[in-house]
Enzyme design. Structure first.
Site, mmCIF file in Angstrom:
data_model
loop_
_atom_site.group_PDB
_atom_site.id
_atom_site.type_symbol
_atom_site.label_atom_id
_atom_site.label_comp_id
_atom_site.label_asym_id
_atom_site.label_seq_id
_atom_site.Cartn_x
_atom_site.Cartn_y
_atom_site.Cartn_z
ATOM 1 N N SER A 142 0.833 -1.202 0.000
ATOM 2 C CA SER A 142 0.000 0.000 0.000
ATOM 3 C C SER A 142 0.865 1.248 0.000
ATOM 4 O O SER A 142 1.898 1.297 0.674
ATOM 5 C CB SER A 142 -0.908 0.016 1.232
ATOM 6 O OG SER A 142 -1.552 1.267 1.368
ATOM 7 N N GLU A 177 -2.348 -9.922 -9.427
ATOM 8 C CA GLU A 177 -1.582 -9.154 -8.445
ATOM 9 C C GLU A 177 -0.936 -10.123 -7.453
ATOM 10 O O GLU A 177 -1.590 -10.645 -6.560
ATOM 11 C CB GLU A 177 -2.488 -8.161 -7.717
ATOM 12 C CG GLU A 177 -3.177 -7.174 -8.662
ATOM 13 C CD GLU A 177 -4.020 -6.160 -7.920
ATOM 14 O OE1 GLU A 177 -3.458 -5.406 -7.105
ATOM 15 O OE2 GLU A 177 -5.247 -6.114 -8.157
ATOM 16 N N TYR A 192 -5.924 -11.850 -7.259
ATOM 17 C CA TYR A 192 -4.659 -11.884 -6.509
ATOM 18 C C TYR A 192 -4.032 -13.274 -6.517
ATOM 19 O O TYR A 192 -4.699 -14.280 -6.774
ATOM 20 C CB TYR A 192 -4.906 -11.446 -5.062
ATOM 21 C CG TYR A 192 -5.135 -9.948 -4.932
ATOM 22 C CD1 TYR A 192 -4.194 -9.126 -4.328
ATOM 23 C CD2 TYR A 192 -6.296 -9.348 -5.438
ATOM 24 C CE1 TYR A 192 -4.395 -7.760 -4.211
ATOM 25 C CE2 TYR A 192 -6.505 -7.980 -5.334
ATOM 26 C CZ TYR A 192 -5.553 -7.195 -4.714
ATOM 27 O OH TYR A 192 -5.740 -5.845 -4.616
#
Length: 564
Positions: free
Chosen positions: A135, A324, A367
């Site tokens: 993040s 991801e 993901y």
């Protein structure tokens, strides 16, 4: 960060690609403006740095500066006499809306390719890699109601996720956070760019294959030296997926780290599709919220046939993955591929090998977490579509591709993914037409700058509102909807200095009345410290649609004002 620098024999440096893992979520979901987020800001800083550097310093390999560029305005002679500037500005009243051409905004854009057609434009790409659990909101996650840190294991506030948000370094200003995270990436890329010395030499090649991840046999090596064969599963999303993350929390009573689920949401799930025991066992310990891999109406809810690709440029290998990867999942994939390359190419690859992951490439399948992360069932594990052995499947298939690449052996293309272009549903209504009040024109100024307006750099903001039309009529690709222009006294011309590419300039379109064909554009310029003193104005470009479909372009400008 890994950076690849491009140098042309004639022109010298012409661009760079770099790979660094962080989400483009400095701007949260509360932001309604289109933005390139932190990577877009970084790319803009890098390209501006190079253009300014070549204009002022004639680029050399020894030149190193990590200052954010002052923009084009810095090379125009400063204008410091305040009274003279006010008098000068008073002569330039707002210009009524007038017709323009399709290329008008492209030609006026600050970084217009039309003005630099004699040399290649410098391109700096800030690429995505294994950003799954990274993040940009680096201050941590806090509860909006109490200001205290969120629960560490479940990212909740009082047991609920809705109030838990990450804070960027510019908190509470998301634009400032975007700027800071972009600047950090820019400075690192610039340092690598100036120090780049290892030249890529050798083959340029690639391998590409489609793989069905819904039923892939994966061979795992056990600690005792034996092996076992496991399978991936048809796609499914876990309960913790609906909890979201601290960059964008979900709703209701979902939480991260949930490996049980709850009876109410199971009932809701079963209305859509009830997973069978085989599917439940395959995904264990993920409690299935949406059995997307087995939901096919109106078309497949999740992909199953994925595109895998490896690109080679000398000793650099780029792994293109359609998802991801988390930090550790990406590390394990890179290490496995590097080991395979060294084993298969022990004669050819006797020096340093560089392996990078190009994330979210050629498709999107949510993901990819490690087996251990999957057991915890936070957001990333719950969003790992094909079960606990998804990462092992990727590693197995990329090792095959790596071996075939080095040994120069062709690979079978694999099953073709379905073509769903003809089945896509869109609920976006078309633009019917645009109108203005009688006597007004598109581009007219509705709300102008005050008379004798004088603003200070770094503190003040100027706002102008124009008669406008729906931006979907023409996206003005390679152009700009908004422009800040500075009066260059010597030539008596207006020079573009800021446009849609700049974080300090914001273009907001709206229809004051929902069922009306009339609309307006609000242009806001937050004057940066780097702006030069002088006389400025705001200009708007757009395109309006007539009832039967023809589109005509327009422009308009505000009255002039002074910046000191």
């Amino acid at each position: 960060m890994t950076l690849l620098k491009f140098v042309d024999d004639q022109w010298g440096p012409v661009g760079s690609f770099n790979w660094f893992a962080t989400h483009g979520t400095s701007m949260s979901r509360t932001n309604s403006l289109i933005s390139g987020d932190n990577k877009g800001a970084a790319a803009r800083f890098m390209e501006d740095w190079f253009e300014q550097n070549t204009a002022e310093n004639s680029y050399s390999e020894e030149f190193i500066s990590d200052e954010i560029p002052r923009r084009v305005s810095s090379i125009i002679e400063d204008q410091d006499n305040h009274d003279e500037l006010l008098e000068l500005a008073s002569y330039f009243k707002s210009q009524p809306g007038r017709p323009a051409t399709r290329i008008s905004s492209s030609a006026r854009r600050v970084r217009s390719a039309l003005r630099k057609a004699d040399m290649p434009g410098f391109v700096s790409a800030f690429c995505q890699t294994n950003c799954g659990d990274v993040s940009p909101n680096v201050l941590g996650a806090f509860c909006l109601d109490t200001g205290l840190p969120c629960d560490f294991n479940h990212s909740t506030c009082g047991g609920r996720n809705e109030m838990c948000y990450g804070r960027g370094p510019g908190y509470p200003d998301e634009f400032e956070s975007t700027n800071i995270i972009g600047e950090r990436q820019f400075k690192m890329a610039l340092d690598l760019f100036n120090k780049a010395s290892e030249q890529l030499q050798g083959k340029v090649d690639y391998r590409h294959v489609y793989v069905d991840f819904s039923q892939l046999n994966v061979t795992l090596l056990k600690e005792d030296g034996n092996s076992e064969v496991v399978k991936t599963c048809p796609a499914a999303m876990g309960f913790a997926f609906a909890a979201g993350t601290t960059d964008g929390p979900g709703a209701f009573d979902f939480t991260q780290g949930d490996d049980k689920g709850n009876p109410f949401w199971r009932l809701v799930r079963n209305v859509l599709k009830t997973p069978d025991k085989k599917q439940i066992d395959c995904h264990y310990p993920k409690p299935i919220l949406l059995d997307t891999g087995e939901m096919t109406k109106p078309y497949e809810w999740a992909p199953s046939i994925l595109s895998l690709q490896i690109l080679r440029i000398g000793q650099l290998f780029i792994l293109s993955v359609p998802g991801e990867f988390t930090t550790m999942a990406g590390r394990r994939l890179r290490d496995a591929v590097k080991t395979q390359l060294k084993i298969s190419g022990n004669k050819e690859l006797n020096g340093e090998i560089h392996v990078v992951i190009a994330g979210l490439a050629n498709g999107y399948s949510q993901y990819v977490s490690t087996f251990e992360e999957y057991q915890v069932q936070r957001y990333e594990g719950a969003s790992t579509l094909f079960g606990p052995h998804t990462l092992s499947g990727y590693i197995q298939e990329f090792k095959k591709l790596s071996k075939s690449l080095i040994l120069d052996v062709p690979v079978q293309p694999g099953p073709q993914p379905p073509d769903l272009l003809d089945k896509q549903l869109s609920f976006l209504t078309p633009v019917m037409m645009d109108t203005t009040p009688d006597g007004d024109s598109f581009g007219d100024v509705i709300s102008d700058v005050p008379k004798n307006l004088s603003l200070k750099r770094g503190n003040d903001q100027v706002t102008v509102v124009f008669r406008s039309a729906c931006p979907r009529n023409d996206l003005l690709t390679e152009g700009t909807f908004a422009l800040v222009e500075r009066l260059e006294q010597k030539e008596k011309t207006w020079t573009p200095v800021y446009d849609d590419d700049d974080l300090c300039l914001r273009f907001k379109w709206s229809r004051p009345k929902r069922l009306s064909f009339r609309s307006q554009a609000t242009v806001e310029w937050r004057i940066p410290e780097s702006a030069s003193p002088g006389v400025y104005r705001i200009t708007h470009f757009g395109a309006a649609k007539k009832l039967f479909g023809s589109v005509h372009h327009f422009t308009g400008s505000s009255s002039a004002f002074v910046v000191t």
